[in-house]
Write a protein that holds these residues in place. Structure first.
Motif, PDB file in Angstrom:
ATOM      1  N   PHE A   1      -1.010  20.737   9.777  1.00 49.14           N
ATOM      2  CA  PHE A   1      -0.402  22.031  10.033  1.00 49.14           C
ATOM      3  C   PHE A   1       0.842  21.786  10.871  1.00 49.14           C
ATOM      4  O   PHE A   1       0.831  20.987  11.799  1.00 49.14           O
ATOM      5  CB  PHE A   1      -1.400  22.933  10.775  1.00 49.14           C
ATOM      6  N   LEU A   2       1.920  22.458  10.553  1.00 44.04           N
ATOM      7  CA  LEU A   2       3.199  22.212  11.201  1.00 44.04           C
ATOM      8  C   LEU A   2       3.688  23.494  11.862  1.00 44.04           C
ATOM      9  O   LEU A   2       3.661  24.560  11.254  1.00 44.04           O
ATOM     10  CB  LEU A   2       4.198  21.775  10.123  1.00 44.04           C
ATOM     11  N   TYR A   3       4.123  23.397  13.110  1.00 42.69           N
ATOM     12  CA  TYR A   3       4.747  24.539  13.771  1.00 42.69           C
ATOM     13  C   TYR A   3       5.722  24.032  14.815  1.00 42.69           C
ATOM     14  O   TYR A   3       5.589  22.919  15.320  1.00 42.69           O
ATOM     15  CB  TYR A   3       3.708  25.464  14.408  1.00 42.69           C
TER      16      TYR A   3
ATOM     17  N   SER B   1      28.741  27.517   3.537  1.00 39.82           N
ATOM     18  CA  SER B   1      28.003  27.462   4.801  1.00 39.82           C
ATOM     19  C   SER B   1      27.730  26.001   5.160  1.00 39.82           C
ATOM     20  O   SER B   1      27.146  25.266   4.376  1.00 39.82           O
ATOM     21  CB  SER B   1      26.687  28.222   4.660  1.00 39.82           C
ATOM     22  N   ILE B   2      28.181  25.600   6.345  1.00 40.55           N
ATOM     23  CA  ILE B   2      27.892  24.266   6.865  1.00 40.55           C
ATOM     24  C   ILE B   2      27.010  24.466   8.078  1.00 40.55           C
ATOM     25  O   ILE B   2      27.361  25.232   8.982  1.00 40.55           O
ATOM     26  CB  ILE B   2      29.189  23.526   7.240  1.00 40.55           C
ATOM     27  N   ASN B   3      25.849  23.833   8.086  1.00 40.50           N
ATOM     28  CA  ASN B   3      24.929  24.075   9.194  1.00 40.50           C
ATOM     29  C   ASN B   3      24.254  22.801   9.668  1.00 40.50           C
ATOM     30  O   ASN B   3      24.187  21.811   8.959  1.00 40.50           O
ATOM     31  CB  ASN B   3      23.895  25.142   8.814  1.00 40.50           C
ATOM     32  N   GLY B   4      23.782  22.873  10.876  1.00 40.21           N
ATOM     33  CA  GLY B   4      23.022  21.789  11.467  1.00 40.21           C
ATOM     34  C   GLY B   4      21.900  22.365  12.300  1.00 40.21           C
ATOM     35  O   GLY B   4      22.068  23.420  12.935  1.00 40.21           O
ATOM     36  N   SER B   5      20.755  21.726  12.271  1.00 43.01           N
ATOM     37  CA  SER B   5      19.629  22.207  13.068  1.00 43.01           C
ATOM     38  C   SER B   5      18.879  21.027  13.671  1.00 43.01           C
ATOM     39  O   SER B   5      18.947  19.906  13.176  1.00 43.01           O
ATOM     40  CB  SER B   5      18.679  23.072  12.226  1.00 43.01           C
ATOM     41  N   VAL B   6      18.187  21.330  14.755  1.00 43.50           N
ATOM     42  CA  VAL B   6      17.357  20.340  15.434  1.00 43.50           C
ATOM     43  C   VAL B   6      15.962  20.945  15.560  1.00 43.50           C
ATOM     44  O   VAL B   6      15.677  21.673  16.513  1.00 43.50           O
ATOM     45  CB  VAL B   6      17.921  19.982  16.826  1.00 43.50           C
ATOM     46  N   PRO B   7      15.081  20.684  14.570  1.00 42.25           N
ATOM     47  CA  PRO B   7      13.718  21.195  14.668  1.00 42.25           C
ATOM     48  C   PRO B   7      12.863  20.330  15.594  1.00 42.25           C
ATOM     49  O   PRO B   7      12.972  19.098  15.581  1.00 42.25           O
ATOM     50  CB  PRO B   7      13.198  21.146  13.230  1.00 42.25           C
ATOM     51  N   VAL B   8      12.043  20.978  16.389  1.00 42.21           N
ATOM     52  CA  VAL B   8      11.092  20.299  17.268  1.00 42.21           C
ATOM     53  C   VAL B   8       9.698  20.643  16.744  1.00 42.21           C
ATOM     54  O   VAL B   8       9.264  21.792  16.818  1.00 42.21           O
ATOM     55  CB  VAL B   8      11.250  20.750  18.736  1.00 42.21           C
ATOM     56  N   ASN B   9       9.009  19.642  16.176  1.00 42.65           N
ATOM     57  CA  ASN B   9       7.681  19.824  15.583  1.00 42.65           C
ATOM     58  C   ASN B   9       6.621  19.526  16.633  1.00 42.65           C
ATOM     59  O   ASN B   9       6.401  18.379  16.987  1.00 42.65           O
ATOM     60  CB  ASN B   9       7.487  18.870  14.399  1.00 42.65           C
ATOM     61  N   PHE B  10       5.923  20.543  17.098  1.00 43.25           N
ATOM     62  CA  PHE B  10       4.930  20.351  18.155  1.00 43.25           C
ATOM     63  C   PHE B  10       3.640  19.697  17.656  1.00 43.25           C
ATOM     64  O   PHE B  10       2.890  19.145  18.448  1.00 43.25           O
ATOM     65  CB  PHE B  10       4.599  21.675  18.826  1.00 43.25           C
ATOM     66  N   SER B  11       3.372  19.755  16.353  1.00 41.85           N
ATOM     67  CA  SER B  11       2.094  19.255  15.845  1.00 41.85           C
ATOM     68  C   SER B  11       2.221  18.029  14.940  1.00 41.85           C
ATOM     69  O   SER B  11       1.227  17.572  14.390  1.00 41.85           O
ATOM     70  CB  SER B  11       1.382  20.369  15.079  1.00 41.85           C
TER      71      SER B  11
END
Length: 172
Positions: free
Chosen positions: A123-125, A144-154
């Motif tokens: 499970f991912l959140y 659209s040019i985008n960048g993201s930094v996801p932080v996966n707690f699990s």
């Protein structure tokens, strides 16, 4: 006596309540992925909700990469940081949250001689920060040019990732 006044007028492209669809492709630093969002502009920026599928790789001490596929539902709010008066070029920044599933070695490419003690999936959140630049190339179409930094707690693979994306936003 006649007085003449000339004013220039230009239509704003990103009006409050204006909806859009934005499919995009992403580079995750080690592989590729895709996202698709429905969004709606507000007075201060826009909110978006959509789906994401991204593949990541993690190296092992044996020199073999373990692939993971993250499939998630995402919701973000981005504030307008800068933009032209006509809003033909915009810069947004914000954050959001995601829920989903992380499949470990979904294509079964890991040799059977390597033991990882990992389950098939988790499970991912988590939360993510995101930056988006829009460049309108037509009245109702933006690059659209985008960048993201996801932080996966699990995630047992990695807590931090980064994604760089390129998409087309279609105003509805």
């Amino acid at each position: 006596m006649t007085t003449m006044c000339c004013l220039s007028a230009s239509a704003q492209r990103t009006m409050n309540g204006q909806s859009s669809l934005c499919p995009s492709v992403h580079w995750t630093g080690s592989s590729f992925g895709a996202e698709a969002f429905f969004s709606q502009y507000t007075l201060g920026g826009f909110w978006e909700a959509g789906l994401s599928a991204k593949q990541y790789k993690k190296g092992t001490s044996a020199g073999v990469d373990i692939n993971s596929l993250n499939i998630a539902a995402i919701g973000n709010y981005l504030f307008r940081l800068a933009g032209t008066r006509s809003r033909s070029i915009n810069l947004y920044g914000g954050a959001g949250a995601f829920l989903g599933y992380e499949a470990i070695d979904p294509m079964h490419k890991l040799p059977s001689t390597i033991q990882t003690n990992l389950k098939n999936g988790y499970f991912l959140y988590g939360l993510q920060a995101k930056l988006v630049a829009e460049f309108f190339i037509a009245k109702k179409v933006a690059l659209s040019i985008n960048g993201s930094v996801p932080v996966n707690f699990s995630s047992p693979m990695d807590w931090f990732h980064y994604d760089l994306g390129l998409g087309l936003k279609f105003l509805l």
